[in-house]
Write an enzyme that holds these catalytic residues in place. Structure first.
Site, short mmCIF file in Angstrom:
data_model
loop_
_atom_site.label_atom_id
_atom_site.label_comp_id
_atom_site.label_asym_id
_atom_site.label_seq_id
_atom_site.Cartn_x
_atom_site.Cartn_y
_atom_site.Cartn_z
N CYS A 59 -90.11 55.91 -16.85
CA CYS A 59 -90.57 54.59 -16.42
C CYS A 59 -91.05 54.65 -14.98
O CYS A 59 -90.26 54.53 -14.05
CB CYS A 59 -89.46 53.56 -16.58
SG CYS A 59 -89.97 51.90 -16.12
N CYS B 193 -90.40 51.51 -13.00
CA CYS B 193 -89.00 51.37 -12.57
C CYS B 193 -88.70 52.30 -11.39
O CYS B 193 -88.05 51.91 -10.43
CB CYS B 193 -88.02 51.75 -13.67
SG CYS B 193 -88.40 51.16 -15.31
N ASP B 194 -89.12 53.54 -11.50
CA ASP B 194 -88.62 54.57 -10.60
C ASP B 194 -89.65 55.13 -9.63
O ASP B 194 -89.27 55.79 -8.65
CB ASP B 194 -88.08 55.76 -11.42
CG ASP B 194 -86.92 55.36 -12.33
OD1 ASP B 194 -86.23 54.39 -11.98
OD2 ASP B 194 -86.73 56.01 -13.37
#
Ligand code: NAP
Length: 362
Positions: free
Chosen positions: A181, A184-185
């Site tokens: 992701c 996300c990261d």
């Protein structure tokens, strides 16, 4: 057998958001959060608390700007009972403790979300629903440990799991440079100004590569064929981005790294008989599709070709079975964000409440 007003299946942001709203509407929700001891749940990434529980810091969920680690620790201690605090204590105590300012982590957020649902009276069962009978009302649900429960309304919020390549070396570096992701990261400091690898040739891969190109020194987009699957507009985006370098006809055969540094590189193997190649890289993002967690529904709800539950009304969480609602990634192949999941969880609880009222059931 008593009949529940509403059963929620799942334990990510959609499920807990649905639970908070359902509990506050006096629906006395019963939530099946998943079985923490079933080994396949760990291996498949379907253990309780969902995909967020597998991520690191969550910088894009509103209301959690970065804060001092000690302050987050004090918050957790105040908000959670001792047994749940123990599950996140490593962020604040011991040799893995963080220091300085940081955003809340996915596991912390999910413990807080779960607790918020419990505080309003949600009853939580730590088991999986392995089969359902939605053919007649009340609906019947079967648990892994052999229990049967019935409900007037059901909210399916079992999420999806990211597909990984399946290499042991990939598994070793999950949360240490391997991710599925980028949104996300990707903005984490470890990935900044480093070469990064994205694997896949679909829209997700192109989207992730484009997103990462803002942070990375270069993004290698590794695709097993010589033509992207992504839509034309997305292809153009990748092929015209000077920071994205295509690696055609290639797959990642090995992820290199150390426990201290995380990912340091990958080995690319040719799918057309060419030589292998080593790339220096600070991270690898798998973007080879998601699998919605709908196997347990076994034809009971209309799903799309990939398996995502179909919403049958625009901007509503209704499914093909009246009285069954779906929220979060299990019904969303497009956005797949914690905040959108929480939003649709709220919608599902409101839809369920109103539907039950229309039936004279609430
Ligand atoms: P996808 O379209 O199924 O693409 C998956 C990609 O991963 C394919 O290119 C596939 O290669 C590759 N792949 C699969 N298994 C692999 C493996 N074991 N090793 C190496 N490569 C592998 O999945 P997606 O990109 O996540 O998209 C899912 C859906 O969401 C699509 O309908 C997509 O259009 C949509 N979506 C849309 C947007 C957008 O419009 N902005 C953004 C994201 C997703 P092959 O091509 O060779 O099969």
């Amino acid at each position: 057998m008593s009949v529940e007003k509403v059963i929620i299946i799942g334990s990510g942001p959609a499920a807990w958001s649905a639970a908070v709203y359902a509990a506050r509407a006096s629906l006395e929700p019963l939530a099946f959060e998943g079985n923490p001891f079933w080994d396949e749940n760990r291996i498949n990434g379907t253990a309780p608390l969902g995909q967020l529980n597998l991520t690191t810091e969550v910088e894009n969920f509103l209301t959690w700007p970065s804060a001092d680690n000690a302050a987050l620790g004090a918050f957790s201690k105040s908000a959670l009972p001792p047994d749940k605090y123990a599950e996140v204590a490593h962020y604040y105590e011991g040799k893995r403790a963080h220091s300085g300012k940081r955003a809340a982590s996915g596991p912390e957020m999910m413990q807080w979300a779960r607790q918020q649902a419990v505080n309003f009276g949600t009853r939580v069962v730590s088991d999986d629903i392995v089969r359902v009978d939605f053919s007649k009302r009340p609906f019947t649900l079967f648990t892994r440990d052999g229990q049967t429960v019935q409900a007037k309304a059901v909210i399916v919020a079992t999420g999806a799991r990211a597909n990984y390549i399946g290499l042991p070396s990939e598994d070793r570096f999950k949360n240490n440079g391997v991710s599925a992701c980028a949104v996300c990261d990707g903005a984490l400091p470890r990935f900044r100004n480093r070469p990064l690898v994205v694997v896949g040739g679909g829209d997700t891969a192109v989207e992730e590569a484009s997103y990462l190109s803002k942070f990375a020194s270069v993004v290698y987009l590794v695709h097993r064929r010589d033509k992207l699957r992504a839509s034309q507009i997305m292809q153009n985006r990748a092929l015209t981005n000077s920071k994205i370098m295509m690696k055609w006809n290639s797959v990642v055969g090995e992820v290199f790294g150390t426990d201290d540094d995380g990912v340091t590189g990958v080995q690319l193997d040719s799918t057309v008989g060419g030589p292998s190649e080593k790339l220096d890289a600070g991270g690898m993002f798998a973007a080879i599709g998601h699998t919605p967690n709908t196997a347990f529904l076994k034809g009971q709800l209309e799903c799309d070709a990939v398996g995502y539950v179909k919403w049958t009304l625009p901007f509503r969480t209704y499914t093909s079975v009246e009285g069954v609602f779906a929220a979060g990634d299990v019904a969303d192949a497009t956005y797949r964000q914690a905040i959108t999941a929480a939003g649709t969880g709220c919608m599902a609880a409101l839809d369920a409440e109103r539907w039950l009222a229309e039936q004279g059931e609430h």
